[in-house]
Design a protein around this motif. Structure first.
Motif, PDB file in Angstrom:
ATOM      1  N   ASP A 231       0.838  -1.197   0.000  1.00 35.47           N
ATOM      2  CA  ASP A 231       0.000   0.000   0.000  1.00 35.47           C
ATOM      3  C   ASP A 231       0.875   1.249   0.000  1.00 35.47           C
ATOM      4  N   LEU A 232       1.186   1.739  -1.194  1.00 35.43           N
ATOM      5  CA  LEU A 232       2.046   2.911  -1.335  1.00 35.43           C
ATOM      6  C   LEU A 232       1.394   4.179  -0.784  1.00 35.43           C
ATOM      7  N   LEU A 233       0.073   4.196  -0.675  1.00 39.21           N
ATOM      8  CA  LEU A 233      -0.602   5.381  -0.151  1.00 39.21           C
ATOM      9  C   LEU A 233      -0.311   5.581   1.334  1.00 39.21           C
ATOM     10  N   ILE A 234      -0.158   4.500   2.073  1.00 38.87           N
ATOM     11  CA  ILE A 234       0.132   4.589   3.505  1.00 38.87           C
ATOM     12  C   ILE A 234       1.564   5.071   3.737  1.00 38.87           C
ATOM     13  N   GLU A 235       2.479   4.553   2.963  1.00 41.38           N
ATOM     14  CA  GLU A 235       3.897   4.869   3.151  1.00 41.38           C
ATOM     15  C   GLU A 235       4.575   4.972   1.789  1.00 41.38           C
ATOM     16  N   PRO A 236       4.577   6.166   1.177  1.00 37.24           N
ATOM     17  CA  PRO A 236       5.117   6.301  -0.181  1.00 37.24           C
ATOM     18  C   PRO A 236       6.616   6.030  -0.301  1.00 37.24           C
ATOM     19  N   ASP A 237       7.359   6.098   0.814  1.00 39.28           N
ATOM     20  CA  ASP A 237       8.808   5.857   0.753  1.00 39.28           C
ATOM     21  C   ASP A 237       9.186   4.424   1.101  1.00 39.28           C
ATOM     22  N   MET A 238       8.210   3.526   1.145  1.00 36.79           N
ATOM     23  CA  MET A 238       8.525   2.141   1.493  1.00 36.79           C
ATOM     24  C   MET A 238       9.392   1.505   0.408  1.00 36.79           C
ATOM     25  N   PRO A 239      10.167   0.471   0.771  1.00 35.26           N
ATOM     26  CA  PRO A 239      10.986  -0.220  -0.231  1.00 35.26           C
ATOM     27  C   PRO A 239      10.119  -0.782  -1.358  1.00 35.26           C
ATOM     28  N   LYS A 240      10.684  -0.810  -2.534  1.00 38.09           N
ATOM     29  CA  LYS A 240      10.014  -1.409  -3.687  1.00 38.09           C
ATOM     30  C   LYS A 240      10.762  -2.692  -4.024  1.00 38.09           C
ATOM     31  N   LEU A 241      10.041  -3.809  -4.005  1.00 37.41           N
ATOM     32  CA  LEU A 241      10.626  -5.123  -4.215  1.00 37.41           C
ATOM     33  C   LEU A 241      10.193  -5.659  -5.569  1.00 37.41           C
ATOM     34  N   ASP A 242      11.159  -6.033  -6.398  1.00 36.54           N
ATOM     35  CA  ASP A 242      10.891  -6.568  -7.735  1.00 36.54           C
ATOM     36  C   ASP A 242      11.419  -7.995  -7.838  1.00 36.54           C
ATOM     37  N   LEU A 243      10.757  -8.797  -8.658  1.00 39.72           N
ATOM     38  CA  LEU A 243      11.255 -10.110  -9.040  1.00 39.72           C
ATOM     39  C   LEU A 243      11.698  -9.989 -10.492  1.00 39.72           C
ATOM     40  N   VAL A 244      12.959 -10.311 -10.752  1.00 33.50           N
ATOM     41  CA  VAL A 244      13.519 -10.234 -12.094  1.00 33.50           C
ATOM     42  C   VAL A 244      14.021 -11.623 -12.460  1.00 33.50           C
ATOM     43  N   GLY A 245      13.685 -12.081 -13.649  1.00 28.57           N
ATOM     44  CA  GLY A 245      14.126 -13.415 -14.022  1.00 28.57           C
ATOM     45  C   GLY A 245      13.966 -13.689 -15.505  1.00 28.57           C
ATOM     46  N   GLY A 246      14.039 -14.966 -15.814  1.00 26.03           N
ATOM     47  CA  GLY A 246      13.888 -15.404 -17.193  1.00 26.03           C
ATOM     48  C   GLY A 246      13.488 -16.863 -17.230  1.00 26.03           C
ATOM     49  N   ALA A 247      12.933 -17.266 -18.350  1.00 24.20           N
ATOM     50  CA  ALA A 247      12.501 -18.652 -18.519  1.00 24.20           C
ATOM     51  C   ALA A 247      12.710 -19.080 -19.958  1.00 24.20           C
ATOM     52  N   ASP A 248      12.894 -20.348 -20.136  1.00 25.28           N
ATOM     53  CA  ASP A 248      12.928 -20.996 -21.436  1.00 25.28           C
ATOM     54  C   ASP A 248      11.830 -22.057 -21.351  1.00 25.28           C
ATOM     55  N   ASP A 249      10.707 -21.778 -21.772  1.00 26.18           N
ATOM     56  CA  ASP A 249      10.165 -20.886 -22.771  1.00 26.18           C
ATOM     57  C   ASP A 249       9.196 -19.866 -22.133  1.00 26.18           C
ATOM     58  N   ALA A 250       7.949 -20.242 -21.888  1.00 20.88           N
ATOM     59  CA  ALA A 250       6.915 -19.325 -21.405  1.00 20.88           C
ATOM     60  C   ALA A 250       6.764 -19.406 -19.890  1.00 20.88           C
ATOM     61  N   TRP A 251       6.046 -18.421 -19.298  1.00 18.86           N
ATOM     62  CA  TRP A 251       5.887 -18.418 -17.845  1.00 18.86           C
ATOM     63  C   TRP A 251       4.615 -17.710 -17.407  1.00 18.86           C
ATOM     64  N   LYS A 252       4.263 -18.014 -16.141  1.00 19.45           N
ATOM     65  CA  LYS A 252       3.247 -17.287 -15.391  1.00 19.45           C
ATOM     66  C   LYS A 252       3.786 -17.163 -13.967  1.00 19.45           C
ATOM     67  N   VAL A 253       3.591 -15.998 -13.342  1.00 20.53           N
ATOM     68  CA  VAL A 253       4.056 -15.751 -11.983  1.00 20.53           C
ATOM     69  C   VAL A 253       2.894 -15.237 -11.144  1.00 20.53           C
ATOM     70  N   TRP A 254       2.627 -15.925 -10.023  1.00 21.30           N
ATOM     71  CA  TRP A 254       1.617 -15.480  -9.067  1.00 21.30           C
ATOM     72  C   TRP A 254       2.308 -15.112  -7.760  1.00 21.30           C
ATOM     73  N   VAL A 255       1.807 -14.047  -7.119  1.00 19.08           N
ATOM     74  CA  VAL A 255       2.223 -13.672  -5.764  1.00 19.08           C
ATOM     75  C   VAL A 255       0.948 -13.489  -4.949  1.00 19.08           C
ATOM     76  N   ASN A 256       0.823 -14.290  -3.902  1.00 15.69           N
ATOM     77  CA  ASN A 256      -0.364 -14.205  -3.043  1.00 15.69           C
ATOM     78  C   ASN A 256      -1.661 -14.222  -3.856  1.00 15.69           C
ATOM     79  N   LEU A 257      -1.805 -15.202  -4.713  1.00 21.23           N
ATOM     80  CA  LEU A 257      -3.002 -15.439  -5.522  1.00 21.23           C
ATOM     81  C   LEU A 257      -3.175 -14.475  -6.692  1.00 21.23           C
ATOM     82  N   THR A 258      -2.315 -13.466  -6.824  1.00 14.27           N
ATOM     83  CA  THR A 258      -2.440 -12.481  -7.893  1.00 14.27           C
ATOM     84  C   THR A 258      -1.481 -12.812  -9.025  1.00 14.27           C
TER      85      THR A 258
END
Length: 165
Positions: free
Chosen positions: A70-97
């Motif tokens: 929730d960036l509205l509560i704390e706009p300076d909070m850390p931003k966490l990214d997942l960076v990767g790659g796959a051979d061939d296709a992919w789908k990524v879910w985090v907490n059901l999303t």
């Protein structure tokens, strides 16, 4: 390969919470480690079933000491990214999303998967990655990146849901 990308082999991909040696849709979940090169090489793992026009799933848990959803509560909070790659296709879910999906063929290319500013909640968060294979190599690799490097040292990871054990 399109059929493997579209098919939900787990009967609820986003909702699955596997434990080692548990069974889902007649398949048993196994604990595996990354290769020395830092990636999962599914062709070198002992799978039952096809190695072409198939799918494999990677599941893990990440604990955060604070919410990052929730960036509205704390706009300076850390931003966490997942960076990767796959051979061939992919789908990524985090907490059901569903955070990222891409149907493609081609080699592992780090940076093709980029889930920006993941909605990680305080506590344990579930990540599920589906890697779909056409033919040839079958690999997946990912890493976390954060806008606040000291925050990364506070994160914890687990292969299984610590609350289920």
């Amino acid at each position: 390969m399109q059929a493997a990308f579209d098919e939900d082999f787990l009967g609820g991909e986003a909702t699955i919470r596997p434990l080692e040696n548990s069974e889902t849709a007649s398949r048993v979940w196994k604990m595996e480690s990354v290769m020395p090169s830092g990636d999962f090489n599914f062709k070198e793992m002992k799978f039952d079933g096809p190695m072409d026009n198939a799918a494999a799933y990677v599941s893990f848990w990440l604990w955060s000491p604070r919410p990052l959803d929730d960036l509205l509560i704390e706009p300076d909070m850390p931003k966490l990214d997942l960076v990767g790659g796959a051979d061939d296709a992919w789908k990524v879910w985090v907490n059901l999303t569903l955070m990222s999906e891409h149907f493609r063929t081609g080699p592992l290319d780090m940076g093709m998967i980029h889930c920006k500013t993941m909605p990680v909640k305080q506590g344990w968060n579930h990540f599920l990655i589906k890697v779909v294979q056409g033919s040839g190599q079958w690999q997946f690799a990912a890493k976390l990146q954060c806008s606040d490097y000291p925050f990364m040292g506070l994160l914890k990871a687990a292969a299984e849901d610590p609350d289920q054990r």
